[in-house]
Write a protein that holds these residues in place. Structure first.
Motif, PDB file in Angstrom:
ATOM      1  N   GLY A  29       0.943  -1.319  -0.059  1.00  0.00           N
ATOM      2  CA  GLY A  29       0.181   0.035  -0.179  1.00  0.00           C
ATOM      3  C   GLY A  29       0.635   1.445   0.266  1.00  0.00           C
ATOM      4  N   ALA A  30       1.962   0.935   0.331  1.00  0.00           N
ATOM      5  CA  ALA A  30       3.038   2.228   0.151  1.00  0.00           C
ATOM      6  C   ALA A  30       3.403   2.865  -1.569  1.00  0.00           C
ATOM      7  CB  ALA A  30       4.219   1.695   1.066  1.00  0.00           C
ATOM      8  N   SER A  31       3.441   4.148  -1.501  1.00  0.00           N
ATOM      9  CA  SER A  31       4.404   4.179  -2.434  1.00  0.00           C
ATOM     10  C   SER A  31       5.932   3.439  -2.927  1.00  0.00           C
ATOM     11  CB  SER A  31       4.715   6.155  -2.500  1.00  0.00           C
ATOM     12  OG  SER A  31       5.188   6.645  -3.335  1.00  0.00           O
ATOM     13  N   PRO A  32       5.111   3.746  -4.678  1.00  0.00           N
ATOM     14  CA  PRO A  32       6.244   2.851  -5.737  1.00  0.00           C
ATOM     15  C   PRO A  32       7.741   3.980  -4.973  1.00  0.00           C
ATOM     16  CG  PRO A  32       4.995   2.906  -6.555  1.00  0.00           C
ATOM     17  CD  PRO A  32       4.538   3.399  -5.485  1.00  0.00           C
ATOM     18  N   TYR A  33       7.919   4.511  -5.123  1.00  0.00           N
ATOM     19  CA  TYR A  33       8.457   5.453  -5.530  1.00  0.00           C
ATOM     20  C   TYR A  33       9.522   5.612  -4.270  1.00  0.00           C
ATOM     21  CZ  TYR A  33       5.259   6.790  -8.853  1.00  0.00           C
ATOM     22  OH  TYR A  33       4.000   6.022  -9.783  1.00  0.00           O
ATOM     23  N   PRO A  34      11.126   5.828  -3.741  1.00  0.00           N
ATOM     24  CA  PRO A  34      11.721   5.894  -3.363  1.00  0.00           C
ATOM     25  C   PRO A  34      11.966   7.234  -2.347  1.00  0.00           C
ATOM     26  CG  PRO A  34      12.801   5.511  -5.071  1.00  0.00           C
ATOM     27  CD  PRO A  34      12.159   5.846  -5.693  1.00  0.00           C
ATOM     28  N   GLY A  35      12.184   6.979  -0.719  1.00  0.00           N
ATOM     29  CA  GLY A  35      12.034   8.001  -0.360  1.00  0.00           C
ATOM     30  C   GLY A  35      11.669   8.025   0.865  1.00  0.00           C
ATOM     31  N   LEU A  36      12.462   7.976   2.183  1.00  0.00           N
ATOM     32  CA  LEU A  36      11.493   7.673   3.188  1.00  0.00           C
ATOM     33  C   LEU A  36      11.833   9.100   3.909  1.00  0.00           C
ATOM     34  CD1 LEU A  36      13.808   4.469   4.620  1.00  0.00           C
ATOM     35  CD2 LEU A  36      11.153   5.013   3.158  1.00  0.00           C
ATOM     36  N   GLU A  37      11.330   9.988   3.875  1.00  0.00           N
ATOM     37  CA  GLU A  37      11.559  11.502   4.943  1.00  0.00           C
ATOM     38  C   GLU A  37      11.195  12.977   3.326  1.00  0.00           C
ATOM     39  OE1 GLU A  37      14.750  11.992   6.976  1.00  0.00           O
ATOM     40  OE2 GLU A  37      15.787  11.755   6.094  1.00  0.00           O
ATOM     41  N   CYS A  38      10.100  13.530   4.220  1.00  0.00           N
ATOM     42  CA  CYS A  38      10.279  14.758   2.959  1.00  0.00           C
ATOM     43  C   CYS A  38      10.222  15.961   3.964  1.00  0.00           C
ATOM     44  CB  CYS A  38       9.659  14.747   2.151  1.00  0.00           C
ATOM     45  SG  CYS A  38       7.970  14.833   2.846  1.00  0.00           S
ATOM     46  N   SER A  39      11.145  17.309   3.273  1.00  0.00           N
ATOM     47  CA  SER A  39       9.585  18.785   3.796  1.00  0.00           C
ATOM     48  C   SER A  39       9.203  19.299   2.823  1.00  0.00           C
ATOM     49  CB  SER A  39      10.904  19.187   4.232  1.00  0.00           C
ATOM     50  OG  SER A  39      11.602  19.946   3.306  1.00  0.00           O
ATOM     51  N   GLY A  40       8.806  20.097   3.542  1.00  0.00           N
ATOM     52  CA  GLY A  40       7.503  20.630   2.271  1.00  0.00           C
ATOM     53  C   GLY A  40       6.190  21.568   2.683  1.00  0.00           C
ATOM     54  N   THR A  41       5.410  21.807   2.095  1.00  0.00           N
ATOM     55  CA  THR A  41       4.302  22.350   1.813  1.00  0.00           C
ATOM     56  C   THR A  41       3.065  21.912   1.901  1.00  0.00           C
ATOM     57  OG1 THR A  41       5.305  24.417   1.419  1.00  0.00           O
ATOM     58  CG2 THR A  41       2.921  24.934   1.988  1.00  0.00           C
ATOM     59  N   VAL A  42       1.470  21.658   2.886  1.00  0.00           N
ATOM     60  CA  VAL A  42       0.580  21.467   3.187  1.00  0.00           C
ATOM     61  C   VAL A  42      -0.212  22.000   1.792  1.00  0.00           C
ATOM     62  CG1 VAL A  42      -1.754  20.559   3.879  1.00  0.00           C
ATOM     63  CG2 VAL A  42       0.763  21.171   5.026  1.00  0.00           C
ATOM     64  N   LEU A  43      -0.773  20.812   0.714  1.00  0.00           N
ATOM     65  CA  LEU A  43      -1.723  21.023   0.107  1.00  0.00           C
ATOM     66  C   LEU A  43      -3.057  21.124   0.249  1.00  0.00           C
ATOM     67  CD1 LEU A  43       0.619  19.619  -3.423  1.00  0.00           C
ATOM     68  CD2 LEU A  43      -0.711  22.567  -2.635  1.00  0.00           C
ATOM     69  N   SER A  44      -3.100  19.973   0.623  1.00  0.00           N
ATOM     70  CA  SER A  44      -4.543  19.257   0.950  1.00  0.00           C
ATOM     71  C   SER A  44      -4.316  18.629   2.306  1.00  0.00           C
ATOM     72  CB  SER A  44      -5.302  18.623  -0.068  1.00  0.00           C
ATOM     73  OG  SER A  44      -4.878  17.366  -0.471  1.00  0.00           O
ATOM     74  N   VAL A  45      -5.857  18.395   3.291  1.00  0.00           N
ATOM     75  CA  VAL A  45      -5.686  17.136   4.377  1.00  0.00           C
ATOM     76  C   VAL A  45      -6.789  16.794   4.402  1.00  0.00           C
ATOM     77  CG1 VAL A  45      -5.401  18.972   5.712  1.00  0.00           C
ATOM     78  CG2 VAL A  45      -7.069  19.310   5.756  1.00  0.00           C
ATOM     79  N   GLY A  46      -6.610  14.660   4.785  1.00  0.00           N
ATOM     80  CA  GLY A  46      -8.382  14.820   4.551  1.00  0.00           C
ATOM     81  C   GLY A  46      -9.462  14.854   5.307  1.00  0.00           C
ATOM     82  N   LYS A  47     -10.435  14.064   5.644  1.00  0.00           N
ATOM     83  CA  LYS A  47     -11.518  14.648   6.444  1.00  0.00           C
ATOM     84  C   LYS A  47     -11.126  15.042   7.443  1.00  0.00           C
ATOM     85  CE  LYS A  47     -14.805  11.055   6.207  1.00  0.00           C
ATOM     86  NZ  LYS A  47     -16.068  10.040   5.300  1.00  0.00           N
ATOM     87  N   ASN A  48     -10.426  13.612   8.344  1.00  0.00           N
ATOM     88  CA  ASN A  48     -10.149  13.832   9.669  1.00  0.00           C
ATOM     89  C   ASN A  48      -8.786  14.534  10.238  1.00  0.00           C
ATOM     90  OD1 ASN A  48     -12.335  11.724   9.508  1.00  0.00           O
ATOM     91  ND2 ASN A  48     -10.862   9.913   9.483  1.00  0.00           N
ATOM     92  N   VAL A  49      -8.439  15.153   9.684  1.00  0.00           N
ATOM     93  CA  VAL A  49      -7.126  15.706  10.096  1.00  0.00           C
ATOM     94  C   VAL A  49      -7.581  17.285  10.153  1.00  0.00           C
ATOM     95  CG1 VAL A  49      -4.978  16.741   9.403  1.00  0.00           C
ATOM     96  CG2 VAL A  49      -6.089  14.630   7.949  1.00  0.00           C
ATOM     97  N   SER A  50      -7.484  18.020  11.569  1.00  0.00           N
ATOM     98  CA  SER A  50      -7.433  18.438  11.943  1.00  0.00           C
ATOM     99  C   SER A  50      -6.331  19.222  12.662  1.00  0.00           C
ATOM    100  CB  SER A  50      -8.236  18.297  13.401  1.00  0.00           C
ATOM    101  OG  SER A  50      -7.391  17.548  13.971  1.00  0.00           O
ATOM    102  N   ARG A  51      -4.749  19.088  12.563  1.00  0.00           N
ATOM    103  CA  ARG A  51      -3.393  19.629  13.151  1.00  0.00           C
ATOM    104  C   ARG A  51      -3.540  20.698  11.734  1.00  0.00           C
ATOM    105  NH1 ARG A  51       2.558  17.611  15.819  1.00  0.00           N
ATOM    106  NH2 ARG A  51       2.336  19.722  15.882  1.00  0.00           N
ATOM    107  N   TRP A  52      -3.095  20.027  10.365  1.00  0.00           N
ATOM    108  CA  TRP A  52      -2.535  20.918   9.880  1.00  0.00           C
ATOM    109  C   TRP A  52      -3.761  21.388   8.869  1.00  0.00           C
ATOM    110  CZ3 TRP A  52       1.626  20.566  11.219  1.00  0.00           C
ATOM    111  CH2 TRP A  52       2.677  20.023  12.095  1.00  0.00           C
ATOM    112  N   ASN A  53      -3.427  22.303   8.173  1.00  0.00           N
ATOM    113  CA  ASN A  53      -3.619  22.987   7.449  1.00  0.00           C
ATOM    114  C   ASN A  53      -3.247  23.604   6.156  1.00  0.00           C
ATOM    115  OD1 ASN A  53      -6.314  24.308   8.808  1.00  0.00           O
ATOM    116  ND2 ASN A  53      -4.706  24.948  10.478  1.00  0.00           N
ATOM    117  N   ILE A  54      -3.408  24.309   4.670  1.00  0.00           N
ATOM    118  CA  ILE A  54      -3.390  24.273   3.647  1.00  0.00           C
ATOM    119  C   ILE A  54      -2.260  25.362   3.764  1.00  0.00           C
ATOM    120  CG2 ILE A  54      -3.383  24.921   1.676  1.00  0.00           C
ATOM    121  CD1 ILE A  54      -6.306  23.322   1.348  1.00  0.00           C
ATOM    122  N   GLY A  55      -0.945  25.096   3.683  1.00  0.00           N
ATOM    123  CA  GLY A  55      -0.145  25.972   3.546  1.00  0.00           C
ATOM    124  C   GLY A  55       1.125  25.811   4.992  1.00  0.00           C
ATOM    125  N   ASP A  56       0.517  25.086   5.334  1.00  0.00           N
ATOM    126  CA  ASP A  56       1.762  24.382   6.894  1.00  0.00           C
ATOM    127  C   ASP A  56       2.813  24.208   6.295  1.00  0.00           C
ATOM    128  OD1 ASP A  56      -0.547  25.719   8.469  1.00  0.00           O
ATOM    129  OD2 ASP A  56      -0.968  23.893   9.058  1.00  0.00           O
TER     130      ASP A  56
END
Length: 325
Positions: free
Chosen positions: A56-83
């Motif tokens: 079920g995981a992504s087939p592409y390599p890479g075990l860590e990242c940094s970046g900007t939140v683009l969207s959140v699932g309906k059960n996510v409350s801590r993070w907002n778009i742009g964080d």
């Protein structure tokens, strides 16, 4: 989006930048536009076909990242778009976007750039879970880190010193050992020219160290047991020196030793979330205080992932290697 695809198991040349479908975001996930991702030794194993991603995981390599939140699932409350965030991944960091379970997302540490934040999630979760949670390294104890100049090694040195331990490291060049000392290592041992068991015994009055973090496996197993103090703990996180060894088990009994091994990638989402939460509580303050700093050797554009892998496999680097989409 663009991502690095492993076209077939093999050398660095099998890493190809291709157009692929955007990741789907689940109800309990966060979609991140990747700003940077960091290489880990496990990425090279996945490229060779010996470390497949979990189901079920992504087939592409890479075990860590940094970046900007683009969207959140309906059960996510801590993070907002742009964080601005960084995250521990099961895979997918070598891409422009990645979907991440919310329990594996962290804020960018204070005073750390978004690029450098990509260096922390995998090493912080590995070091905190192995050395501190499971091996219970405590203030005043001694720690031996094999591969002290690696990404994990440079982080572990700083974190162990922050927590009040005496730190020993092995590395293969005097340049690497000198760098390790600049970030807090007390004793540097050149494994190519010195017997690390003898040096550990010499530096500890014959007792040995309390905890060893080992990436070598079989080739160091007996010597690691011989290097431990009474009630010592050996934690194995890699098998660069092989997986099969014939050993004398008597030190285990005579010195009441504990041997453990674990990886991060195949742990449950619940277990990873616990580790990530512990890291935010215990490690992020050390970074905020400037006691633990990112160690970046070189950055490559995503399109040069193959060249980044060649550098990692040459072992010439100190600290982390980054890819920036």
């Amino acid at each position: 989006m663009k991502a690095i695809v492993i076209t077939s198991p093999g050398g660095p040349e099998v890493l190809q930048l291709q157009e692929v479908e955007d990741p789907q975001v689940g109800d309990d996930e966060v979609l991140i536009r990747v700003h940077a991702t960091a290489l880990n030794r496990a990425d090279t194993l996945q490229r060779k076909g010996s470390y497949p991603p979990p189901k079920g995981a992504s087939p592409y390599p890479g075990l860590e990242c940094s970046g900007t939140v683009l969207s959140v699932g309906k059960n996510v409350s801590r993070w907002n778009i742009g964080d601005q965030v960084c995250a521990l991944l099961c895979g997918g960091g070598y891409a422009e976007k990645v979907a991440v379970p919310v329990g594996q997302v962290l804020p960018v540490p204070p005073a750390i750039s978004l690029t450098h934040a990509a260096t922390f999630p995998e090493v912080a979760c590995t070091v905190w879970s192995t050395i501190f949670i499971m091996s219970r390294l405590s203030q005043g104890e001694t720690l031996l880190i094999h591969g002290g100049s690696s990404g994990i090694g440079t982080f572990a040195i700083q974190m162990a010193k922050y927590r009040g331990s005496r730190v020993f490291v092995t590395a293969g060049t005097e340049e690497k050992l000198a760098f390790c000392k600049t970030i807090g290592a007390d004793v540097g041992i050149n494994y190519k020219t010195q017997d690390f068991v003898a040096r550990v015994k010499e530096e500890t009055g014959g007792q040995g160290v309390d905890v060893i973090l080992d990436c070598m496996g079989a080739s160091y197993y007996q010597r690691n047991l011989d290097s431990l103090n009474f009630d010592g703990r050996l934690f194995i996180i890699g098998f660069q020196g092989g997986t099969t060894a014939q050993v004398d088990l008597r030190p285990l009994l005579a010195k009441r030793l504990t041997v453990q091994a674990a990886g991060l990638r195949n742990r449950s989402l619940e277990n990873k979330a616990v580790i990530v939460n512990e890291v935010e509580k215990n490690v992020w303050p050390a970074i905020a205080e400037g006691k633990v700093k990112p160690v970046v050797y070189k950055s490559f554009p995503l399109s040069e992932a193959a060249e980044a892998h060649r550098l990692m496999e040459s072992s010439q680097h100190i600290g982390k290697i980054l890819l920036v989409p």
